[in-house]
Design a protein around this motif. Structure first.
Motif, PDB file in Angstrom:
ATOM      1  N   SER A  74       0.809  -1.222   0.000  1.00 37.74           N
ATOM      2  CA  SER A  74       0.000   0.000   0.000  1.00 37.74           C
ATOM      3  C   SER A  74       0.837   1.265   0.000  1.00 37.74           C
ATOM      4  N   GLY A  75       2.105   1.150   0.387  1.00 39.93           N
ATOM      5  CA  GLY A  75       2.948   2.337   0.484  1.00 39.93           C
ATOM      6  C   GLY A  75       2.814   3.087   1.785  1.00 39.93           C
ATOM      7  N   ARG A  76       1.979   2.581   2.699  1.00 35.32           N
ATOM      8  CA  ARG A  76       1.829   3.238   3.991  1.00 35.32           C
ATOM      9  C   ARG A  76       3.098   3.091   4.819  1.00 35.32           C
ATOM     10  N   ALA A  77       3.448   4.152   5.538  1.00 35.74           N
ATOM     11  CA  ALA A  77       4.626   4.098   6.403  1.00 35.74           C
ATOM     12  C   ALA A  77       4.358   3.276   7.654  1.00 35.74           C
ATOM     13  N   GLY A  78       3.100   3.206   8.064  1.00 33.59           N
ATOM     14  CA  GLY A  78       2.756   2.505   9.292  1.00 33.59           C
ATOM     15  C   GLY A  78       2.915   1.006   9.168  1.00 33.59           C
ATOM     16  N   ILE A  79       3.287   0.376  10.276  1.00 33.30           N
ATOM     17  CA  ILE A  79       3.392  -1.086  10.367  1.00 33.30           C
ATOM     18  C   ILE A  79       2.648  -1.523  11.618  1.00 33.30           C
ATOM     19  N   CYS A  80       1.828  -2.538  11.496  1.00 29.52           N
ATOM     20  CA  CYS A  80       1.075  -3.035  12.645  1.00 29.52           C
ATOM     21  C   CYS A  80       2.036  -3.337  13.805  1.00 29.52           C
ATOM     22  N   PRO A  81       1.787  -2.773  14.995  1.00 32.95           N
ATOM     23  CA  PRO A  81       2.670  -2.996  16.147  1.00 32.95           C
ATOM     24  C   PRO A  81       2.424  -4.355  16.798  1.00 32.95           C
ATOM     25  N   SER A  82       2.665  -5.413  16.035  1.00 31.10           N
ATOM     26  CA  SER A  82       2.312  -6.755  16.499  1.00 31.10           C
ATOM     27  C   SER A  82       3.081  -7.151  17.756  1.00 31.10           C
ATOM     28  N   VAL A  83       4.324  -6.724  17.868  1.00 24.92           N
ATOM     29  CA  VAL A  83       5.101  -7.074  19.063  1.00 24.92           C
ATOM     30  C   VAL A  83       4.486  -6.424  20.299  1.00 24.92           C
ATOM     31  N   ALA A  84       4.193  -5.133  20.220  1.00 19.95           N
ATOM     32  CA  ALA A  84       3.603  -4.426  21.365  1.00 19.95           C
ATOM     33  C   ALA A  84       2.226  -4.978  21.699  1.00 19.95           C
ATOM     34  N   LEU A  85       1.444  -5.298  20.694  1.00 19.55           N
ATOM     35  CA  LEU A  85       0.118  -5.872  20.930  1.00 19.55           C
ATOM     36  C   LEU A  85       0.226  -7.209  21.659  1.00 19.55           C
ATOM     37  N   ARG A  86       1.116  -8.063  21.187  1.00 19.30           N
ATOM     38  CA  ARG A  86       1.263  -9.375  21.813  1.00 19.30           C
ATOM     39  C   ARG A  86       1.802  -9.246  23.243  1.00 19.30           C
ATOM     40  N   GLU A  87       2.729  -8.309  23.453  1.00 23.27           N
ATOM     41  CA  GLU A  87       3.239  -8.095  24.809  1.00 23.27           C
ATOM     42  C   GLU A  87       2.146  -7.596  25.746  1.00 23.27           C
ATOM     43  N   ALA A  88       1.148  -6.897  25.185  1.00 26.30           N
ATOM     44  CA  ALA A  88       0.015  -6.412  25.987  1.00 26.30           C
ATOM     45  C   ALA A  88      -1.043  -7.486  26.196  1.00 26.30           C
ATOM     46  N   GLY A  89      -0.834  -8.662  25.612  1.00 21.92           N
ATOM     47  CA  GLY A  89      -1.779  -9.754  25.788  1.00 21.92           C
ATOM     48  C   GLY A  89      -2.865  -9.829  24.746  1.00 21.92           C
ATOM     49  N   VAL A  90      -2.733  -9.067  23.659  1.00 23.33           N
ATOM     50  CA  VAL A  90      -3.737  -9.057  22.599  1.00 23.33           C
ATOM     51  C   VAL A  90      -3.456 -10.202  21.621  1.00 23.33           C
ATOM     52  N   THR A  91      -4.500 -10.903  21.217  1.00 22.90           N
ATOM     53  CA  THR A  91      -4.367 -11.942  20.205  1.00 22.90           C
ATOM     54  C   THR A  91      -4.104 -11.293  18.852  1.00 22.90           C
ATOM     55  N   VAL A  92      -3.012 -11.679  18.202  1.00 20.77           N
ATOM     56  CA  VAL A  92      -2.663 -11.157  16.878  1.00 20.77           C
ATOM     57  C   VAL A  92      -2.601 -12.324  15.899  1.00 20.77           C
ATOM     58  N   ALA A  93      -3.424 -12.259  14.883  1.00 14.54           N
ATOM     59  CA  ALA A  93      -3.471 -13.277  13.841  1.00 14.54           C
ATOM     60  C   ALA A  93      -2.846 -12.718  12.565  1.00 14.54           C
ATOM     61  N   LEU A  94      -2.775 -13.544  11.536  1.00 17.82           N
ATOM     62  CA  LEU A  94      -2.222 -13.123  10.252  1.00 17.82           C
ATOM     63  C   LEU A  94      -3.252 -13.334   9.148  1.00 17.82           C
ATOM     64  N   GLY A  95      -3.231 -12.448   8.150  1.00 11.64           N
ATOM     65  CA  GLY A  95      -4.130 -12.580   7.009  1.00 11.64           C
ATOM     66  C   GLY A  95      -3.502 -12.033   5.757  1.00 11.64           C
ATOM     67  N   THR A  96      -4.038 -12.427   4.621  1.00 15.87           N
ATOM     68  CA  THR A  96      -3.496 -11.973   3.336  1.00 15.87           C
ATOM     69  C   THR A  96      -4.135 -10.685   2.854  1.00 15.87           C
ATOM     70  N   ASP A  97      -5.305 -10.316   3.380  1.00 16.39           N
ATOM     71  CA  ASP A  97      -6.171  -9.306   2.792  1.00 16.39           C
ATOM     72  C   ASP A  97      -6.600  -9.813   1.411  1.00 16.39           C
ATOM     73  N   ASN A  98      -7.256  -8.957   0.637  1.00 14.39           N
ATOM     74  CA  ASN A  98      -7.725  -9.402  -0.681  1.00 14.39           C
ATOM     75  C   ASN A  98      -6.549  -9.506  -1.651  1.00 14.39           C
ATOM     76  N   VAL A  99      -6.758 -10.230  -2.742  1.00 15.03           N
ATOM     77  CA  VAL A  99      -5.662 -10.423  -3.675  1.00 15.03           C
ATOM     78  C   VAL A  99      -5.623  -9.360  -4.766  1.00 15.03           C
ATOM     79  N   ALA A 100      -6.261  -8.208  -4.499  1.00 14.33           N
ATOM     80  CA  ALA A 100      -5.939  -6.995  -5.244  1.00 14.33           C
ATOM     81  C   ALA A 100      -4.877  -6.223  -4.475  1.00 14.33           C
ATOM     82  N   ALA A 101      -4.964  -6.266  -3.147  1.00  8.17           N
ATOM     83  CA  ALA A 101      -3.975  -5.604  -2.296  1.00  8.17           C
ATOM     84  C   ALA A 101      -2.709  -6.429  -2.148  1.00  8.17           C
ATOM     85  N   ASN A 102      -2.791  -7.728  -2.285  1.00  5.83           N
ATOM     86  CA  ASN A 102      -1.678  -8.630  -2.010  1.00  5.83           C
ATOM     87  C   ASN A 102      -1.295  -9.456  -3.236  1.00  5.83           C
ATOM     88  N   ASN A 103      -2.295  -9.963  -3.955  1.00  7.40           N
ATOM     89  CA  ASN A 103      -2.163 -10.824  -5.129  1.00  7.40           C
ATOM     90  C   ASN A 103      -1.882 -12.289  -4.809  1.00  7.40           C
TER      91      ASN A 103
END
Length: 446
Positions: free
Chosen positions: A284-313
């Motif tokens: 997407s070109g976004r500078a932001g990155i999901c803070p998965s490490v901080a989320l997991r350290e806070a006890g939040v469940t973090v899963a993974l996904g591909t999004d749609n295959v127009a955004a990912n292919n």
């Protein structure tokens, strides 16, 4: 009672102890896992209807793609050079042609997406889109397990938003009357961007009444927080908490721009999860990155996904694990803050937990559904202290040889068992041509 014994394979269970066996065995009967362990304790093969000897293979839980839009395979390659995590990019390259979409387009598209997921090791996925009934029918025909969130887009049209919510409620009720592998949810597309606050509150109330989850996009683009910052001086995440959105099960995709307080909102919610779509975020070109490490350290469940295959292919969840590992290292400025073993957990058990399905799938444990992926350990899979490192950083979904869902073999020797891939692809190709002829004609008239 049809029973299967898999033996002489490398097995990772993703249970609480991260038990693994090299070599090991696993058995299942009538769709449920009945045993797993080292080869020294392997039962005699005579008591089973089928025995699979799998030396040189990895046996693991089926992968969970925790965020996608399966019908959007119709848009693959159609948004190149555009960011789908901005309103402009999404609206012009996706939303405008979507207005030409009809129910007949959806089934063939979802069938192809299910085939691609199954052939790369995914056994469960979470979808959010319109035409939810057609999606559910296609998923049932393919045999996968899915949470399907009825996509709700308001875009300032109040009557339309409420009408869509009524349709979503009807979808939830209808799907619950069945006994299949589909779990129905609500899917507010993007709170405060294309779902108004009044509609959000109505969605929360009805979700609580029906006891279903809410699957949405959050902190994905620069527009996400504009309205709530202007009105309340806070982010959309914080405004949603005040509106009661986090009282039930909430599953939020992307989350590229979460603040420390936003992370705290997820951490104190009773059933909130985040799904990182690392490949889509990078493209997407976004500078932001999901803070998965901080989320997991806070006890939040973090899963993974591909999004749609127009955004990912690509629907390859093995590659998605790899990219998630890379971006975590980049964001944190240190090597592998999320281990290969943890990335596998995020793509299996944590994905199941995010969807409320961890009692049923996500790990190889007696009593759970026999949702299993079997990968060939070919080139790139030389000896490692932990096989997860070879899977994540050397493997590919194309290494998939067999997969089972509730004990049913969906892929055998790299081929679909319910319907030949060539047939799925041919039907899809005809539907694709028909859809884009209509979409292009509508664009020319406009």
């Amino acid at each position: 009672m049809f029973s299967v014994l898999i033996r002489d394979a490398v097995i990772i269970t993703v249970d609480a102890q991260d038990s693994g066996y090299a070599p090991g065995w696993l058995s299942f009967a009538e769709g449920r896992i009945t045993g797993v362990g080292p080869m020294s304790s392997c039962p005699e093969p005579g008591g089973f209807d089928e025995v699979l000897d799998l030396p040189g293979h990895l046996v693991m839980p089926g992968l969970v793609n925790a965020h996608t839009h399966s019908a959007m395979v119709l848009f693959r390659g159609r948004s190149e050079g555009h960011s789908l995590l901005t309103m402009e990019g999404w609206y012009n390259t996706i939303r405008v042609p979507e207005l030409a979409m009809e129910g007949r387009d959806v089934g063939p598209a979802v069938a192809l997406s299910c085939a691609e997921m199954a052939l790369s090791g995914t056994t469960t996925f979470c979808d959010q889109y319109f035409f939810a009934e057609e999606i559910a029918d296609a998923v049932a025909a393919a045999g996968l397990r899915a949470v399907i969130a009825y996509g709700i887009v308001e875009l300032g049209e109040t009557e339309r938003g409420m009408a869509e919510l009524e349709k979503a409620a009807a979808f939830v009720k209808a799907q619950r009357r069945g006994e299949g592998r589909v779990v129905p949810w609500f899917g507010p597309h993007a709170p405060y961007v294309d779902n108004s606050e009044s509609l959000l509150k109505a969605e929360v109330a009805l979700a609580e009444e029906l006891g279903c989850g809410l699957h949405l996009h959050m902190a994905a683009g620069p527009e996400d927080n504009e309205e709530t910052q202007a009105r309340y001086g806070q982010t959309a995440t914080q405004a949603l908490e005040q509106a009661g959105f986090f009282r039930g099960r909430v599953h939020a995709a992307h989350c590229l721009d979460l603040s420390e307080e936003d992370i705290a909102v997820f951490a104190r919610a009773p059933a909130a999860s985040v799904v990182q779509c690392a490949s889509a975020g990078l493209r997407s070109g976004r500078a932001g990155i999901c803070p998965s490490v901080a989320l997991r350290e806070a006890g939040v469940t973090v899963a993974l996904g591909t999004d749609n295959v127009a955004a990912n292919n690509s629907y390859d969840m093995v590659v998605e694990m790899r990219i998630a590992g890379h971006v975590a290292s980049h964001k944190e400025g240190r090597a592998q803050p999320i281990s290969s073993r943890e990335l596998v957990r995020m793509a299996t058990l944590e994905g199941a937990r995010a969807l409320g399905l961890d009692h049923e799938t996500g790990s190889l444990e007696p009593g759970k559904a026999a949702d299993i992926a079997v990968f060939r350990m070919g080139p790139g899979w030389s000896e490692t202290p932990e096989v997860e490192a070879a899977l994540v950083y050397s493997g590919s979904g194309r290494d998939l040889r067999h997969s089972f869902i509730a004990g049913e073999q969906i892929v055998r020797d790299g081929e679909l068992t319910r319907r030949p891939f060539a047939e799925v692809r041919a039907v899809y190709s005809a539907a694709y041509a028909d859809f884009w002829a209509r979409a292009d004609a509508k664009a020319d008239v406009a």
